[in-house]
Design a protein around this motif. Structure first.
Motif, mmCIF file in Angstrom:
data_model
loop_
_atom_site.group_PDB
_atom_site.id
_atom_site.type_symbol
_atom_site.label_atom_id
_atom_site.label_comp_id
_atom_site.label_asym_id
_atom_site.label_seq_id
_atom_site.Cartn_x
_atom_site.Cartn_y
_atom_site.Cartn_z
ATOM 1 N N SER A 1 -2.587 -8.666 -6.409
ATOM 2 C CA SER A 1 -3.024 -10.067 -6.514
ATOM 3 C C SER A 1 -1.978 -11.056 -5.998
ATOM 4 O O SER A 1 -2.309 -12.186 -5.633
ATOM 5 C CB SER A 1 -3.381 -10.394 -7.969
ATOM 6 N N LEU A 2 -0.703 -10.626 -5.980
ATOM 7 C CA LEU A 2 0.365 -11.515 -5.501
ATOM 8 C C LEU A 2 0.182 -11.884 -4.031
ATOM 9 O O LEU A 2 0.659 -12.940 -3.584
ATOM 10 C CB LEU A 2 1.725 -10.837 -5.673
ATOM 11 N N PHE A 3 -0.502 -11.030 -3.277
ATOM 12 C CA PHE A 3 -0.573 -11.184 -1.826
ATOM 13 C C PHE A 3 -1.917 -11.709 -1.328
ATOM 14 O O PHE A 3 -2.166 -11.717 -0.125
ATOM 15 C CB PHE A 3 -0.254 -9.843 -1.155
ATOM 16 N N LEU A 4 -2.772 -12.156 -2.246
ATOM 17 C CA LEU A 4 -4.098 -12.616 -1.840
ATOM 18 C C LEU A 4 -4.043 -13.925 -1.059
ATOM 19 O O LEU A 4 -4.850 -14.151 -0.154
ATOM 20 C CB LEU A 4 -4.994 -12.782 -3.081
ATOM 21 N N SER A 5 -3.079 -14.789 -1.380
ATOM 22 C CA SER A 5 -2.932 -16.047 -0.631
ATOM 23 C C SER A 5 -2.035 -15.828 0.579
ATOM 24 O O SER A 5 -1.036 -15.104 0.484
ATOM 25 C CB SER A 5 -2.315 -17.138 -1.516
ATOM 26 N N PRO A 6 -2.359 -16.447 1.729
ATOM 27 C CA PRO A 6 -1.513 -16.275 2.923
ATOM 28 C C PRO A 6 -0.146 -16.915 2.729
ATOM 29 O O PRO A 6 0.015 -17.826 1.904
ATOM 30 C CB PRO A 6 -2.310 -16.981 4.025
ATOM 31 N N PRO A 7 0.852 -16.465 3.463
ATOM 32 C CA PRO A 7 2.198 -17.045 3.335
ATOM 33 C C PRO A 7 2.248 -18.483 3.831
ATOM 34 O O PRO A 7 1.541 -18.852 4.765
ATOM 35 C CB PRO A 7 3.059 -16.128 4.211
ATOM 36 N N ILE A 8 3.084 -19.279 3.167
ATOM 37 C CA ILE A 8 3.235 -20.677 3.573
ATOM 38 C C ILE A 8 4.614 -20.930 4.197
ATOM 39 O O ILE A 8 4.832 -21.948 4.840
ATOM 40 C CB ILE A 8 3.007 -21.632 2.378
ATOM 41 N N LYS A 9 5.544 -20.002 3.991
ATOM 42 C CA LYS A 9 6.863 -20.085 4.614
ATOM 43 C C LYS A 9 7.193 -18.736 5.231
ATOM 44 O O LYS A 9 7.018 -17.705 4.581
ATOM 45 C CB LYS A 9 7.951 -20.449 3.593
ATOM 46 N N ASN B 1 0.212 -12.675 8.277
ATOM 47 C CA ASN B 1 -1.034 -12.696 7.514
ATOM 48 C C ASN B 1 -1.592 -11.291 7.351
ATOM 49 O O ASN B 1 -2.067 -10.917 6.272
ATOM 50 C CB ASN B 1 -2.074 -13.595 8.202
ATOM 51 N N SER B 2 -1.532 -10.509 8.432
ATOM 52 C CA SER B 2 -2.010 -9.118 8.351
ATOM 53 C C SER B 2 -1.165 -8.298 7.383
ATOM 54 O O SER B 2 -1.679 -7.444 6.651
ATOM 55 C CB SER B 2 -1.973 -8.466 9.740
ATOM 56 N N LEU B 3 0.147 -8.577 7.372
ATOM 57 C CA LEU B 3 1.027 -7.879 6.435
ATOM 58 C C LEU B 3 0.629 -8.183 4.996
ATOM 59 O O LEU B 3 0.522 -7.262 4.160
ATOM 60 C CB LEU B 3 2.483 -8.287 6.679
ATOM 61 N N PHE B 4 0.397 -9.448 4.677
ATOM 62 C CA PHE B 4 -0.002 -9.810 3.315
ATOM 63 C C PHE B 4 -1.349 -9.170 2.963
ATOM 64 O O PHE B 4 -1.548 -8.697 1.835
ATOM 65 C CB PHE B 4 -0.056 -11.333 3.158
ATOM 66 N N ASN B 5 -2.278 -9.143 3.924
ATOM 67 C CA ASN B 5 -3.568 -8.483 3.674
ATOM 68 C C ASN B 5 -3.359 -7.011 3.346
ATOM 69 O O ASN B 5 -3.996 -6.459 2.442
ATOM 70 C CB ASN B 5 -4.479 -8.615 4.900
ATOM 71 N N LYS B 6 -2.465 -6.364 4.099
ATOM 72 C CA LYS B 6 -2.179 -4.942 3.879
ATOM 73 C C LYS B 6 -1.607 -4.721 2.482
ATOM 74 O O LYS B 6 -1.995 -3.780 1.775
ATOM 75 C CB LYS B 6 -1.189 -4.461 4.948
ATOM 76 N N LEU B 7 -0.690 -5.597 2.065
ATOM 77 C CA LEU B 7 -0.064 -5.447 0.750
ATOM 78 C C LEU B 7 -1.045 -5.764 -0.376
ATOM 79 O O LEU B 7 -0.907 -5.237 -1.485
ATOM 80 C CB LEU B 7 1.172 -6.345 0.662
ATOM 81 N N SER B 8 -2.036 -6.596 -0.102
ATOM 82 C CA SER B 8 -3.027 -6.933 -1.132
ATOM 83 C C SER B 8 -4.004 -5.780 -1.371
ATOM 84 O O SER B 8 -4.834 -5.842 -2.284
ATOM 85 C CB SER B 8 -3.811 -8.188 -0.729
ATOM 86 N N GLU B 9 -3.913 -4.738 -0.533
ATOM 87 C CA GLU B 9 -4.801 -3.584 -0.675
ATOM 88 C C GLU B 9 -4.021 -2.294 -0.970
ATOM 89 O O GLU B 9 -4.546 -1.193 -0.831
ATOM 90 C CB GLU B 9 -5.623 -3.399 0.605
ATOM 91 N N ILE B 10 -2.757 -2.439 -1.379
ATOM 92 C CA ILE B 10 -1.900 -1.261 -1.570
ATOM 93 C C ILE B 10 -2.482 -0.326 -2.630
ATOM 94 O O ILE B 10 -2.991 -0.766 -3.662
ATOM 95 C CB ILE B 10 -0.459 -1.687 -1.934
ATOM 96 N N LYS B 11 -2.431 0.958 -2.331
ATOM 97 C CA LYS B 11 -2.959 1.961 -3.247
ATOM 98 C C LYS B 11 -1.808 2.656 -3.982
ATOM 99 O O LYS B 11 -0.647 2.531 -3.610
ATOM 100 C CB LYS B 11 -3.788 2.989 -2.474
ATOM 101 N N ILE B 12 -2.159 3.400 -5.008
ATOM 102 C CA ILE B 12 -1.178 4.150 -5.795
ATOM 103 C C ILE B 12 -1.053 5.558 -5.218
ATOM 104 O O ILE B 12 -2.061 6.257 -5.050
ATOM 105 C CB ILE B 12 -1.609 4.241 -7.268
ATOM 106 N N PHE B 13 0.166 5.960 -4.918
ATOM 107 C CA PHE B 13 0.420 7.327 -4.479
ATOM 108 C C PHE B 13 1.334 8.015 -5.499
ATOM 109 O O PHE B 13 2.192 7.370 -6.103
ATOM 110 C CB PHE B 13 1.081 7.354 -3.099
ATOM 111 N N PRO B 14 1.185 9.316 -5.687
ATOM 112 C CA PRO B 14 2.059 10.032 -6.627
ATOM 113 C C PRO B 14 3.480 10.112 -6.098
ATOM 114 O O PRO B 14 3.718 10.068 -4.882
ATOM 115 C CB PRO B 14 1.421 11.427 -6.709
ATOM 116 N N VAL B 15 4.424 10.214 -7.003
ATOM 117 C CA VAL B 15 5.827 10.377 -6.629
ATOM 118 C C VAL B 15 5.987 11.689 -5.858
ATOM 119 O O VAL B 15 5.478 12.734 -6.273
ATOM 120 C CB VAL B 15 6.723 10.376 -7.886
ATOM 121 N N ASP B 16 6.685 11.606 -4.723
ATOM 122 C CA ASP B 16 6.907 12.763 -3.852
ATOM 123 C C ASP B 16 8.281 13.359 -4.161
ATOM 124 O O ASP B 16 9.309 12.802 -3.753
ATOM 125 C CB ASP B 16 6.811 12.332 -2.391
#
Length: 278
Positions: free
Chosen positions: A63-71, A98-113
């Motif tokens: 949810s932190l990354f749903l808004s686009p960056p302003i700076k 903007n694409s980076l923030f979109n990518k981070l707003s969809e981050i999934k959980i992966f198991p520890v490797d």
């Protein structure tokens, strides 16, 4: 809770460890570090509540990354922020924030490797599994202790080959390698403990060559920079000497013309070959 992930409560602090990020929640803030697909992101954000599960923590982080960056500040490390989060990102070319923030707003959980941790810290997989089972927050500390037990007497290590000098040392959970030419600093790199362990096993010639290859790779990246910046990867400055920086590397080339970088590394390579065949 997702398999092979961890949520550790310590008073008012909650730490979440997954295969692609760690995050520490305390009060109304969260700090963390992501590492996946070559991308590395440090982030610090504002939250309204503390998570009770790893899945809930993941939703809060997204949810932190749903808004686009302003700076935005472009460089070898890209800095950006919106109303909820500030980030520093590197490791891949980042042209579209903007694409980076979109990518981070969809981050999934992966198991520890376990194997990834084992390789990074130069610890046997069995030891990593035991640490994660007993106290997952102590991986860094245990790795440093184990590394210094095995290699501490060899550090700092200084090797010389003609005009070249290499210094290896350690700084907490990083290794540091520095390369000098004619007693002038030209290159340094921060490496994982496993890479430092590898360097310590090399002889003088192979160690010098390894760092020359790394310097050459950095110079090649600098050649791809537009306007002296390849965002998220490298930046170039000319203040009487050419200074090239990435997130973990610094090169200071004693020339003042970027077009001569290839010529400089060619000269170093020729000098090295002459010395190595003596």
């Amino acid at each position: 809770m997702s398999k092979d992930t961890y949520l550790i409560k310590n008073g008012n602090r909650i730490t979440v460890i997954t295969g692609n990020y760690t995050a520490e929640f305390e009060g109304n803030s969260v700090k963390g570090f992501m590492d996946f697909q070559g991308l590395k992101v440090e982030f610090e954000g504002k939250v309204n509540s503390l998570p009770k599960t790893v899945e809930e923590a993941n939703e809060i982080i997204k949810s932190l990354f749903l808004s686009p960056p302003i700076k935005v500040k472009m460089g070898s490390v890209v800095e950006a922020e919106n109303d909820k989060v500030k980030i520093k990102a590197w490791g891949i070319i980042i042209n579209d924030i903007n694409s980076l923030f979109n990518k981070l707003s969809e981050i999934k959980i992966f198991p520890v490797d376990v194997n990834k941790i084992s390789h990074y810290y130069d610890l046997p997989p069995k030891v990593v599994k035991n640490i994660l089972k007993e106290s997952p927050l102590e991986v860094d500390e245990r790795a440093q202790r184990d590394f210094m037990h095995k290699y501490g007497t060899q550090l700092p290590r200084v090797e010389e080959l003609g005009e070249f000098k290499v210094i290896l040392d350690v700084d907490k959970n990083f290794g540091i390698a520095r390369l000098f030419y004619n007693n002038i600093f030209i290159y340094s790199v921060k490496v994982s403990l496993s890479t430092l362990a590898h360097y310590l096993k090399l002889d003088t010639k192979d160690l010098t060559e390894e760092l020359l290859y790394s310097l050459e790779a950095l110079i090649n990246l600098a050649g791809k920079a537009t306007g002296n910046v390849l965002p998220g990867v490298v930046e170039v400055h000319n203040d009487g000497i050419i200074k090239i920086t990435s997130s973990n590397e610094v090169a200071e080339i004693p020339i003042n013309d970027k077009s001569r970088l290839s010529e400089f590394i060619d000269e170093l390579r020729k000098k090295f070959l002459l010395l190595s065949h003596r």
